[in-house]
Design a protein around this motif. Structure first.
Motif, short mmCIF file in Angstrom:
data_model
loop_
_atom_site.label_atom_id
_atom_site.label_comp_id
_atom_site.label_asym_id
_atom_site.label_seq_id
_atom_site.Cartn_x
_atom_site.Cartn_y
_atom_site.Cartn_z
N ASP A 121 0.91 -0.92 0.14
CA ASP A 121 0.10 -0.18 0.06
C ASP A 121 0.95 1.15 -0.12
N TYR A 122 0.98 1.87 -1.51
CA TYR A 122 1.93 2.91 -1.32
C TYR A 122 1.41 4.66 -0.95
N PHE A 123 -0.43 4.61 -0.81
CA PHE A 123 -1.16 5.08 -0.72
C PHE A 123 -0.58 6.22 0.26
N ARG B 162 -3.38 -1.66 -3.14
CA ARG B 162 -3.25 0.61 -3.33
C ARG B 162 -1.84 1.14 -3.93
N ASP B 163 -2.77 1.36 -4.84
CA ASP B 163 -1.52 2.47 -5.67
C ASP B 163 -0.48 1.41 -5.68
N ASN C 74 -8.68 -3.24 -7.06
CA ASN C 74 -8.18 -1.82 -7.45
C ASN C 74 -9.12 -0.95 -8.99
N ASP D 123 -7.59 -2.13 -12.12
CA ASP D 123 -6.58 -2.09 -12.83
C ASP D 123 -5.73 -2.76 -13.57
#
Ligand code: ZN
Ligand code: ZN
Length: 258
Positions: free
Chosen positions: A93-95, A134-135, A160, A162
């Motif tokens: 999760d890079y959010f 996430r991201d 997500n 993608d």
């Protein structure tokens, strides 16, 4: 029937009325509940809920936001429990990455270490993965492929939308669809939905978060998966009955429950 494949029943927001939350869901046709592992501090409570209810199951794992807890978690103690059906939620999760570029890179490396360790545990114990992304689609996919997650498969929970993750359908992965599908701004997910193989679709609340329309703003709960199923039926132009049957069959197959 509907299987709620991702519901944080151990969250404090359900503490006061857990039995009525479950009963409302059951009356609406939601007949199985899976509590993902996220925060280790409520894991014992999650286990006790699963032990007290024949239709509730749990997973053991550490969310990327709680990754510090991973090294002290006694995995083996939980993984062989007869109600433990999966490993996770784990992932990238890079959010919320913060700080300098170096700090961000260090954070990513640490998330990857904890994610890979959980993929390996899933393979060792032959349990499917509940994956949170996430991201971070590209890195997550790379780690899943590199570490042979295909051996156990799993679910990309709160998918997500993608496109680049769709090929994981061929690697034993399912796609968890929740309240976001009903949001006005969910164009991306709405558009990608038909591209997901139907035998890989499953339903989740992710409660108490991501409450579907028409209850946005309130606490989410498993009964509201019925709104997700209805929306899915509408978008895929299939009878609601078929959606419920297919997603239930998929969920039972993935988590080896009946
Ligand atoms: Zn998640
Ligand atoms: Zn979750």
């Amino acid at each position: 029937m509907i299987v709620d494949t991702h519901i944080h029943l151990d969250d404090k927001r359900y503490k006061d009325d857990l039995e009525s939350v479950l009963n409302r869901a059951r009356e609406g046709g939601v007949k199985r509940f899976i509590i993902p592992g996220a925060d280790v501090s409520t894991l014992e409570y999650a286990v006790s809920i699963a032990e007290a209810h024949s239709d509730v199951f749990f997973a053991v794992g550490v969310h990327p936001y709680d990754k510090e807890q991973f090294d002290t978690l006694d995995f083996e103690k939980y993984v062989n429990h007869k109600k433990c059906v999966a490993i996770g939620e784990c992932g990238l999760d890079y959010f919320r990455l913060e700080g300098s570029d170096e700090e961000k890179e260090a954070e990513k490396r640490e998330q990857a270490r904890v994610f890979v360790a959980q993929i390996q545990l899933a393979r060792k114990h032959k349990k499917p993965l509940i994956v949170h992304i996430r991201d971070a689609s590209r890195d997550s996919k790379a780690l899943l492929l590199e570490h042979s997650a295909k051996d156990v498969g799993g679910v990309l929970h709160c998918f997500n939308a993608d496109d680049e993750l769709l090929s994981l359908a061929d690697e034993g992965f399912y796609f968890g669809i929740g309240g976001v599908l009903t949001f006005k701004n969910a164009k991306k997910l709405v558009n990608v939905l038909a591209k997901i193989p139907q035998e890989k679709l499953i339903i989740e609340t992710d409660g108490p978060y991501l409450t579907p329309t028409p209850h946005r703003g309130e606490r989410n709960e498993p009964f509201y998966t019925t709104f997700v199923a209805k929306k899915m039926a509408e978008l895929l132009e299939l009878p609601l009955k078929n959606i419920k049957e297919t997603t239930t069959k998929n969920a039972l197959r993935l988590f080896h429950i009946s």
